[in-house]
Design an enzyme around this catalytic site. Structure first.
Site, PDB file in Angstrom:
ATOM      1  CB  CYS A  33      12.543  69.470  42.163  1.00 57.12           C
ATOM      2  SG  CYS A  33      13.050  69.520  43.399  1.00 57.12           S
ATOM      3  CB  CYS A  40      10.539  67.985  44.422  1.00 57.59           C
ATOM      4  SG  CYS A  40      11.205  69.477  43.764  1.00 57.59           S
ATOM      5  CG  ASP A  41       8.603  66.945  40.669  1.00 59.19           C
ATOM      6  OD1 ASP A  41       7.749  66.566  41.250  1.00 59.19           O
ATOM      7  OD2 ASP A  41       8.583  67.633  40.129  1.00 59.19           O
TER       8      ASP A  41
END
Ligand code: NAP
Length: 311
Positions: free
Chosen positions: A135, A138-139
């Protein structure tokens, strides 16, 4: 066991689940949505969505999914955190285990979607959260100024690579072939971006360095020359597709060799009263708008089924 029997339970809260919730709520069926492992589904992990009709400038995935949820809630849909760990579809009402609770429902809409596929490398799982991720939204932020690798040759990989150029000093896109599945527009954008470097005909054999508990390099092999090499990188992002979340239906519903629920007439499963919509049953289109469309179909089928049952 809850004593009340639900009219309809919807498994999953992505595009398909929210749309099914909206339609069944407006039909006064008081749907209950079990949100699942990844609330909001794949849209909540994406950035700008440019191909959902009605948003000429595009809309952020998480905002789109939040709007859908608000819309369904306005008409009375209920949402519950957690996931369905097992189901019994042998007799009606159907029985579902959710955490410590046992729920009963007259109809079931399976909108459990699909989850990221992993490569299956020796040290991949041990480094998830330490530089291995599926992701980018997200990261990606954690790797500002670092060199990052993205794996895959489809739209997801292009999208991740483009997004990661916001943070990374360099993005290397690694693909096992020299032909791409990605749409022309996405591939063009990635190829024109000076911060994205392409490594084709290349597979990843392992990710290093599990001893240091961080990603330091990727062990690669060129498929044409057979030559091995290590590519220094601080993170590896996977964009290699998804696996349907349908394991709990094995033996109860028809499924294909890759685990997709097989439906006929769009959303009908082999069990009357059980419908499948969205990515859990769609290996062909897999778009937000097609998932929403099939969520609507499943909801209409539920309405018809309950009416035929005299409810
Ligand atoms: P996809 O189109 O199935 O592409 C998966 C890619 O990963 C392929 O290039 C495949 O290689 C590669 N791959 C699969 N398993 C692999 C393995 N074990 N090792 C190495 N490489 C592997 O999946 P996707 O990119 O997630 O896209 C899915 C759907 O969502 C598509 O319909 C796409 O259009 C849509 N989507 C759209 C957008 C957008 O429009 N903005 C964004 C994301 C996704 P091969 O080509 O060699 O098989």
């Amino acid at each position: 066991m809850e004593t009340s029997i639900h009219n309809v339970i919807i498994m999953g809260s992505g595009c398909a689940g929210h749309t099914a919730a909206l339609y069944t709520a407006r039909a006064n069926l008081s749907p209950l949505v079990i949100e699942g492992h990844e609330p909001g589904g794949q849209l909540s992990l994406t950035t700008l969505v440019e191909n959902f009709p009605g948003f000429p400038e595009g809309i952020q995935g998480p905002e789109l999914i939040e709007n859908m949820r608000k819309q369904a809630t306005r008409f009375g849909a209920q949402y519950r955190m957690g996931h369905v760990s097992s189901v019994d579809l042998q007799k009606r009402p159907f029985t579902l285990n959710v955490g410590k609770d046992i729920l009963q429902t007259r109809t079931l809409i399976i909108a459990s979607g699909a989850s990221a596929r992993w490569l299956g490398l020796p040290h991949e799982q041990a480094l998830i959260g330490h530089g291995v991720s599926s992701c980018a939204t997200c990261d990606g932020f954690f790797f500002s100024g670092k060199e990052i690798a993205v794996i895959g040759g489809g739209d997801s990989a292009m999208e991740e690579a483009l997004f990661l150029t916001r943070f990374a000093s360099k993005v290397t896109l690694i693909h096992r072939r020299d032909q791409f599945r990605a749409s022309k527009i996405m591939l063009d954008r990635a190829q024109k971006n000076p911060n994205i470097h392409f490594l084709t005909d290349t597979i990843v054999e392992d990710v290093l360095d599990v001893e240091k508990k961080e990603v330091t390099a990727l062990r690669l092999r060129n498929m044409k020359t057979g030559k091995g090499s290590d590519l220094p990188a601080s993170a590896m992002f996977l964009g290699i597709g998804h696996i349907p979340n349908a394991k709990i239906f094995e033996g109860q519903l028809d499924m294909d060799q890759d685990g997709y629920v097989i439906s006929r007439d769009y959303v009908l499963t082999r069990v009357p009263g059980v419908y499948a919509c969205g990515d859990v049953q769609d290996r062909r289109y897999r778009q937000a708008v097609t998932a929403a469309g099939s969520g609507c179909m499943a909801a209409i089928e539920v309405e018809k089924f309950l009416e035929e049952q005299g409810r």
